[in-house]
Design an enzyme around this catalytic site. Structure first.
Site, PDB file in Angstrom:
ATOM      1  N   LYS A 102       0.858  -1.184   0.000  1.00  0.00           N
ATOM      2  CA  LYS A 102       0.000   0.000   0.000  1.00  0.00           C
ATOM      3  C   LYS A 102       0.894   1.233   0.000  1.00  0.00           C
ATOM      4  O   LYS A 102       1.871   1.285   0.749  1.00  0.00           O
ATOM      5  CB  LYS A 102      -0.899  -0.042   1.247  1.00  0.00           C
ATOM      6  CG  LYS A 102      -2.219   0.636   1.063  1.00  0.00           C
ATOM      7  CD  LYS A 102      -3.226   0.226   2.121  1.00  0.00           C
ATOM      8  CE  LYS A 102      -4.503   1.047   1.978  1.00  0.00           C
ATOM      9  NZ  LYS A 102      -5.566   0.589   2.862  1.00  0.00           N
TER      10      LYS A 102
ATOM     11  N   GLU B 177     -19.252  -6.568   9.891  1.00  0.00           N
ATOM     12  CA  GLU B 177     -20.273  -5.836  10.645  1.00  0.00           C
ATOM     13  C   GLU B 177     -21.279  -6.773  11.293  1.00  0.00           C
ATOM     14  O   GLU B 177     -21.742  -6.527  12.408  1.00  0.00           O
ATOM     15  CB  GLU B 177     -20.995  -4.843   9.721  1.00  0.00           C
ATOM     16  CG  GLU B 177     -20.149  -3.640   9.304  1.00  0.00           C
ATOM     17  CD  GLU B 177     -19.153  -3.939   8.187  1.00  0.00           C
ATOM     18  OE1 GLU B 177     -19.214  -5.042   7.598  1.00  0.00           O
ATOM     19  OE2 GLU B 177     -18.316  -3.051   7.889  1.00  0.00           O
TER      20      GLU B 177
ATOM     21  N   ARG C 180     -25.348  -3.555   6.938  1.00  0.00           N
ATOM     22  CA  ARG C 180     -24.934  -4.954   6.820  1.00  0.00           C
ATOM     23  C   ARG C 180     -25.439  -5.812   7.980  1.00  0.00           C
ATOM     24  O   ARG C 180     -25.521  -7.015   7.863  1.00  0.00           O
ATOM     25  CB  ARG C 180     -23.405  -5.033   6.825  1.00  0.00           C
ATOM     26  CG  ARG C 180     -22.738  -4.665   5.536  1.00  0.00           C
ATOM     27  CD  ARG C 180     -22.573  -5.892   4.667  1.00  0.00           C
ATOM     28  NE  ARG C 180     -22.274  -5.523   3.304  1.00  0.00           N
ATOM     29  CZ  ARG C 180     -21.078  -5.601   2.753  1.00  0.00           C
ATOM     30  NH1 ARG C 180     -20.065  -6.041   3.460  1.00  0.00           N
ATOM     31  NH2 ARG C 180     -20.904  -5.264   1.496  1.00  0.00           N
TER      32      ARG C 180
END
Ligand SMILES: Cc1ncc(C[n+]2csc(CCOP(=O)(O)OP(=O)(O)O)c2C)c(N)n1
Length: 675
Positions: A331, A409, A437
């Protein structure tokens, strides 16, 4: 049968010397192939061009004309452009720098849009957008009416699936693959999913189904060890073992060769031997988790080695059935600060804030520390949004009482229910959009059992540049119908603190919703309980009652001043505070005397205003009612104020609607309830 699976050597851990100093300006890339510096930059016409090859790419087909060296040159140009462009507009950064080579390789090998590339989350699709004819649009990235920060089907035929939430890509890609098979077509379908998104239950469900269906499908696991913060969980540890343990790979190679040489000794022994071989393979062969799901596992491969990527993708393209290519990336690759602190550079950092009130998320984090000091039973749970939710310092202060459960979630909600059932006081810190969710878990696991879980709903209302997929529009509407839950909405950050304190004193579930915004800078009071189900009259008036919640209270107070000073209408302004239960006695008392206007930063259908209407319809007098809130359409990316203006939620809008309501109600008291 497809081509045999080739194994790719373990690559070394990211080499830090690859980090280069940042140059966030349009700069010429050193004399590589195709460098024609006299050409004008299409993005910054008055600048000398740093992206000569890149600006010649109109569509992905153009990549197939480039030599290997030119592809490498193109990757450098893409990085330079990304840095230059995102530093101007803001937007997701680190993840895009990490997939430069992968995206180029994908578009080189596959024939988009005939071949379908499905991005997970989609925050890393900027390079894909550049290579599919949208370079010019980058100046308007995430701006009102500009280019979206995520793939959008309406934006380009290359964006085959819209996204913004995590862990959807394998399901969507599998759907496309099955549709292709049923139609007798032969194109390729590819899903690109991060190691963070792979922690989501949906991704597991999709892997499970894909292995069973057996359709041709390539899943690329973009493993950079990061979610927004460091990735968490056992799956993440498993990937680390695959990626990094040279002993593991040596043992694998040696053992596999020994196993291959083992003789077959008569029929009865052979099957035993096969079983032994099989269980030994399970001990050492990488990717067996994925192979167990019915995938062929390739990798790990260095996701910054473009020629190697092109090569492995060409191979993967030949394989039949579900294939998982494990691609290791970094990243922030190519931008030193982002490589060193990928969590901080997930998105381009906002300019340093001028001193002012803290954000609601900050106040939430600070309040949690105070509450946890007071009550040993308080614990914090976040589904992969530790820093966004303001919990970084809480985690440092109470590491054993902080749970980052990954992008999960549903699990987060039921995990909280379990904690509460066992006597703790969990606070689930979750964005409104991601709470969607976990709806069933809120109903089935928290509310039916009336468990004392506090749901701290951040980013409730419009959220700015993330746009449609991230708007916190629906939480009131979907929570309000669930028995047992209390729903609170503070008018400012001090009230949020008091509501969090109040929530922790309740015997059942409580949701506290607050916006993605800075507070109002009000002084903070010591903790005290706010009586549940009571509203607060902030301004008196006898001609109209404006009932508002959350940040709309402040807007309505300003509107009421305008109504009084410019139009001679005296409106009461009520901070409703408690969406559920409503302060029915005050509401009914107001409805006896004047029309009611409700204002909320949430979906108007089924929201707070609907609760007011339902109460009045059931028990109230016949009174004129108007509701203001987010309309029945999705609101695109832009600034928060542009979005509120688009939704008709400015103080001018409140004045306009209030006047219309007042005038309509005036001639005949007792006009019908309307919305
Ligand atoms: C359902 C859901 N929860 C949380 C988020 C917020 N979020 C956006 S990106 C991200 C991290 C994704 O990590 P990964 O999939 O590894 O992609 P990377 O950024 O590392 O490329 C998170 C948690 C989201 N988009 N969707």
């Amino acid at each position: 049968m497809g081509a045999p699976v080739r194994r790719y050597g373990i690559i070394p851990l990211h080499s830090r010397e690859a980090a280069r100093p940042e140059r966030n300006r349009c700069h010429p890339t050193a004399g590589a192939v195709g460098d024609r510096r006299d050409r004008r930059c299409r993005v910054r016409p008055r600048a000398r061009c740093c992206v000569t090859l890149l600006s010649s790419i109109q569509n992905p087909g153009d990549l197939r004309r480039l030599s290997e060296a030119q592809l490498v040159q193109l990757a450098a140009e893409v990085r330079a452009f990304l840095i230059e462009s995102v530093s101007q507009t803001g937007g997701h950064f680190g993840a895009n720098l990490g997939v430069v080579e992968l995206t180029i390789a994908l578009h080189r090998v596959f024939d988009s849009p005939r071949d379908q590339i499905v991005w997970d989350v989609g925050h890393q699709a900027y390079v894909h957008k550049m290579l599919t004819g949208r370079m010019r649009e980058f100046a308007s990235l995430r701006k009102w009416r500009g280019m979206a920060g995520f793939p959008k089907r309406g934006e380009s035929p290359h964006d085959v699936f819209g996204v913004g939430h995590a862990s959807t890509s394998i399901s969507a890609a599998l759907g496309m693959a099955v549709a292709r098979d049923l139609a007798g077509q032969h194109h390729h379908v590819v899903s690109v999913i991060g190691d963070g998104a792979l922690t989501g239950g949906m991704a597991m469900e999709a892997l499970n189904h894909a292995g069973d269906v057996g359709s041709d499908l390539l899943v690329i696991l973009n493993d950079n060890e990061m979610s927004i913060s460091e990735n968490v969980g056992a799956m993440s540890q498993y990937l680390t073992r695959l990626r990094t343990d040279p002993a593991y790979s040596r043992a694998k190679a040696e053992l596999e060769s020994v196993l291959k040489r083992l003789p077959g000794i008569g029929k009865p022994l052979t099957s035993t031997l096969e079983r032994v071989k099989d269980s030994m393979r399970h001990l050492v062969v990488p990717g067996l988790l994925f192979e167990g799901f019915g995938f062929k596992y390739l990798g790990p491969v260095d996701g910054h080695d473009l020629p190697a990527l092109v090569h492995v993708l060409e191979d993967a393209k030949q394989l039949r059935g579900p294939v998982l290519l494990h691609c290791v990336t970094q990243k922030g690759k190519g931008y030193a600060s982002a490589e060193a602190a990928p969590d901080k550079w997930h998105a381009w950092p906002s300019p340093a804030k001028t001193p002012g009130p803290p954000s609601y998320s900050q106040v939430f984090g600070e309040t949690m520390i105070e509450l946890a000091r007071q009550n040993q039973k308080v614990v914090a749970v976040t589904p992969a949004m530790l820093s966004g939710s303001g919990l970084t310092t809480f985690q440092k202060t109470f590491p054993r009482r902080t749970f980052d459960v990954g992008i999960a979630e549903q699990h987060a909600a039921t995990f909280c229910a379990g904690l509460a059932a066992a006597g703790l006081r969990p606070v689930l810190a979750i964005y409104s959009t991601f709470l969607q969710r976990a709806y069933d878990q809120v109903i089935h696991d928290i509310c039916i059992q009336n468990l004392p879980v506090v749901i701290a709903i951040d980013r409730a209302g419009v959220v700015g540049p993330d746009g449609e997929t991230h708007q916190g529009a629906f939480d009131i509407a979907f929570l309000r119908t669930v028995p047992n839950i209390v729903i609170l909405a503070p008018k400012d950050e001090n009230e949020m603190r008091l509501m969090l304190y109040t929530a922790l004193q309740q015997p059942g579930p409580v949701a506290v919703r607050y916006p993605r915004a800075d507070g109002s800078g009000v002084p903070m009071e010591p903790f005290r309980e706010i009586p549940i189900g009571t509203a607060e009259v902030l301004r008196t008036g006898e001609q109209l009652a404006i009932w508002a919640i959350g940040p709309m209270v402040e807007v309505c107070l300003r509107a009421a001043d305008i109504l009084a000073t410019q139009h001679g209408v005296e409106a009461a302004v009520v901070n409703a505070r408690s969406v559920k239960p409503l302060d029915e006695s005050l509401l009914l008392a107001h409805a006896e005397r004047m029309p009611i206007l409700t204002v909320e930063e949430g979906a108007v259908m089924g929201g707070f205003g609907s609760a007011v209407m339902e109460t009045l319809t059931a028990r109230g007098p016949c009174v004129a009612v108007a509701r203001m809130g987010l309309p029945d359409r999705f609101i695109e990316h832009g600034t928060r104020s542009e979005q509120l203006a688009d939704a008709g939620l400015t103080e001018a809008d409140v004045v306009r609607v209030a006047l219309a309501l007042f005038e309509e109600a005036e001639p005949a008291t007792g006009s019908a309830v309307r919305s």
